[in-house]
Write a protein that holds these residues in place. Structure first.
Motif, mmCIF file in Angstrom:
data_model
loop_
_atom_site.group_PDB
_atom_site.id
_atom_site.type_symbol
_atom_site.label_atom_id
_atom_site.label_comp_id
_atom_site.label_asym_id
_atom_site.label_seq_id
_atom_site.Cartn_x
_atom_site.Cartn_y
_atom_site.Cartn_z
ATOM 1 N N ALA A 1 2.062 4.791 15.549
ATOM 2 C CA ALA A 1 2.104 5.791 14.486
ATOM 3 C C ALA A 1 1.670 5.213 13.141
ATOM 4 N N SER A 2 1.982 3.960 12.886
ATOM 5 C CA SER A 2 1.603 3.345 11.613
ATOM 6 C C SER A 2 0.090 3.344 11.425
ATOM 7 N N LEU A 3 -0.642 3.094 12.503
ATOM 8 C CA LEU A 3 -2.103 3.118 12.425
ATOM 9 C C LEU A 3 -2.601 4.535 12.169
ATOM 10 N N SER A 4 -1.978 5.506 12.827
ATOM 11 C CA SER A 4 -2.374 6.899 12.641
ATOM 12 C C SER A 4 -2.165 7.347 11.202
ATOM 13 N N VAL A 5 -1.032 6.992 10.625
ATOM 14 C CA VAL A 5 -0.752 7.383 9.235
ATOM 15 C C VAL A 5 -1.770 6.755 8.296
ATOM 16 N N TYR A 6 -2.107 5.498 8.523
ATOM 17 C CA TYR A 6 -3.117 4.853 7.679
ATOM 18 C C TYR A 6 -4.462 5.579 7.782
ATOM 19 N N LEU A 7 -4.900 5.877 8.997
ATOM 20 C CA LEU A 7 -6.193 6.531 9.176
ATOM 21 C C LEU A 7 -6.208 7.947 8.598
ATOM 22 N N ALA A 8 -5.036 8.523 8.395
ATOM 23 C CA ALA A 8 -4.944 9.853 7.784
ATOM 24 C C ALA A 8 -4.977 9.785 6.262
ATOM 25 N N SER A 9 -4.938 8.583 5.713
ATOM 26 C CA SER A 9 -4.784 8.418 4.272
ATOM 27 C C SER A 9 -6.108 8.398 3.525
ATOM 28 N N MET B 1 0.845 -1.193 0.000
ATOM 29 C CA MET B 1 0.000 0.000 0.000
ATOM 30 C C MET B 1 0.882 1.245 0.000
ATOM 31 N N ASN B 2 0.638 2.115 -0.948
ATOM 32 C CA ASN B 2 1.404 3.354 -1.050
ATOM 33 C C ASN B 2 0.563 4.513 -0.532
ATOM 34 N N ILE B 3 0.916 5.025 0.630
ATOM 35 C CA ILE B 3 0.197 6.149 1.215
ATOM 36 C C ILE B 3 0.896 7.444 0.817
ATOM 37 N N ASP B 4 0.188 8.271 0.065
ATOM 38 C CA ASP B 4 0.741 9.529 -0.443
ATOM 39 C C ASP B 4 -0.044 10.699 0.138
ATOM 40 N N LEU B 5 0.601 11.449 1.021
ATOM 41 C CA LEU B 5 -0.026 12.613 1.649
ATOM 42 C C LEU B 5 0.664 13.907 1.218
ATOM 43 N N SER B 6 1.287 13.868 0.056
ATOM 44 C CA SER B 6 2.102 15.007 -0.371
ATOM 45 C C SER B 6 1.302 16.283 -0.614
ATOM 46 N N SER B 7 0.008 16.155 -0.786
ATOM 47 C CA SER B 7 -0.812 17.350 -0.999
ATOM 48 C C SER B 7 -1.510 17.809 0.285
ATOM 49 N N ARG B 8 -1.192 17.180 1.405
ATOM 50 C CA ARG B 8 -1.908 17.442 2.650
ATOM 51 C C ARG B 8 -1.041 18.148 3.688
ATOM 52 N N HIS B 9 -1.729 18.932 4.518
ATOM 53 C CA HIS B 9 -1.117 19.564 5.677
ATOM 54 C C HIS B 9 -1.643 18.877 6.943
ATOM 55 N N ALA B 10 -0.774 18.701 7.915
ATOM 56 C CA ALA B 10 -1.156 18.015 9.148
ATOM 57 C C ALA B 10 -0.675 18.784 10.374
#
Length: 264
Positions: A234-242, A1-10
């Motif tokens: 943190a891995s779960l948090s990143v997934y839920l942000a995707s 799974m490739n999680i790409d958040l490059s267009s997002r602000h956090a």
């Protein structure tokens, strides 16, 4: 799974150490522009340097302030008007007997652990809803489901976070904004490490033995028989942000090592 958040602000609250720092690092590694927050500028600068060393080219901003206060929240909002992802991680804990917890201590825990997330969510969620996309997370705890006798005040605030998270998810139904709570189990964060270190020094035993004794005496239902790492949370948090987690909302998602004896 490739999680790409490059267009997002956090925005990640309480992100200068422990779970918050790990989440900020994970989001930055996924390409997000991450706002690191902490009580002092020195701690914020140190955290930014740590993340930058692990994630070359990371997009990072820092804001220092006490987000457990109204003034601290207003300062952050003034500097960061909008965000796509909000991780309400800020929290405090302290083992203390119920009869020794006075009113001021109850209020302090509620201000830091609950109201900090309420204030920021109230502001940022409105912009997310208007734009049709957003992710809000509350870092709760398995202690919100199984209130620990050694720190009832902490457990109660973590239960309150579950209520706020679900209620906000209901409020934002159909907007494209998801709201979830993450329930870590015992995790070897900086704060827990320091606490265990004091116990190890007092008893003249190793940190490994303190961890083993803690699991045996206080969390015997753990299925992994150890503390989780901050990176596992943190891995779960990143997934839920995707984008991939777009159908997960209103949920209390456990990363507790199986401590809570429940199939749902």
């Amino acid at each position: 799974m490739n999680i790409d958040l490059s267009s997002r602000h956090a925005v990640v609250t309480g992100s200068t150490a422990g779970i918050g720092l790990a989440i900020a690092t994970g989001l930055a590694a996924a390409g997000a522009h991450v706002v690191v927050t902490g009580r002092t500028q020195a701690r914020v600068d140190e955290a930014i340097a740590t993340i930058a060393a692990q994630v070359p080219g990371a997009k990072l901003t820092g804001v220092a302030g006490d987000l457990g206060t109204r003034e601290g929240a207003e300062k952050l909002i003034a500097q960061v008007a909008d965000t796509d992802i909000l991780v309400n991680n800020l929290g405090i804990f302290e083992p203390k007997g119920f009869f020794d917890i006075d009113d001021d201590e109850w209020q302090r825990f509620f201000d830091v652990n609950v109201l900090s997330g309420v204030r920021l969510s109230r502001h940022y969620a409105q912009g997310m809803a208007k734009r049709g996309w957003g992710r809000i997370q509350f870092i709760s705890s398995e202690s919100g489901v199984q209130i620990p006798a050694e720190m009832v005040h902490y457990g109660v605030t973590k239960t309150a976070q579950l209520g706020v998270s679900r209620g906000l998810a209901e409020t934002l139904a159909g907007t494209g904004v998801t709201v979830n709570a993450i329930l870590p189990g015992p995790t070897l964060s900086e704060g827990v490490g320091e606490f265990f270190g004091k116990i190890a020094a007092e008893k003249g035993i190793s940190l490994e033995q303190v961890e083993k004794d803690f699991i045996a005496d206080h969390r015997p239902t753990s299925l992994i028989k150890r503390l989780a790492t901050v990176d596992e949370v943190a891995s779960l948090s990143v997934y839920l942000a995707s984008e991939q987690a777009s159908a997960t909302t209103g949920a209390a998602v456990r990363v507790d090592g199986g401590v809570v004896r429940s199939i749902v």
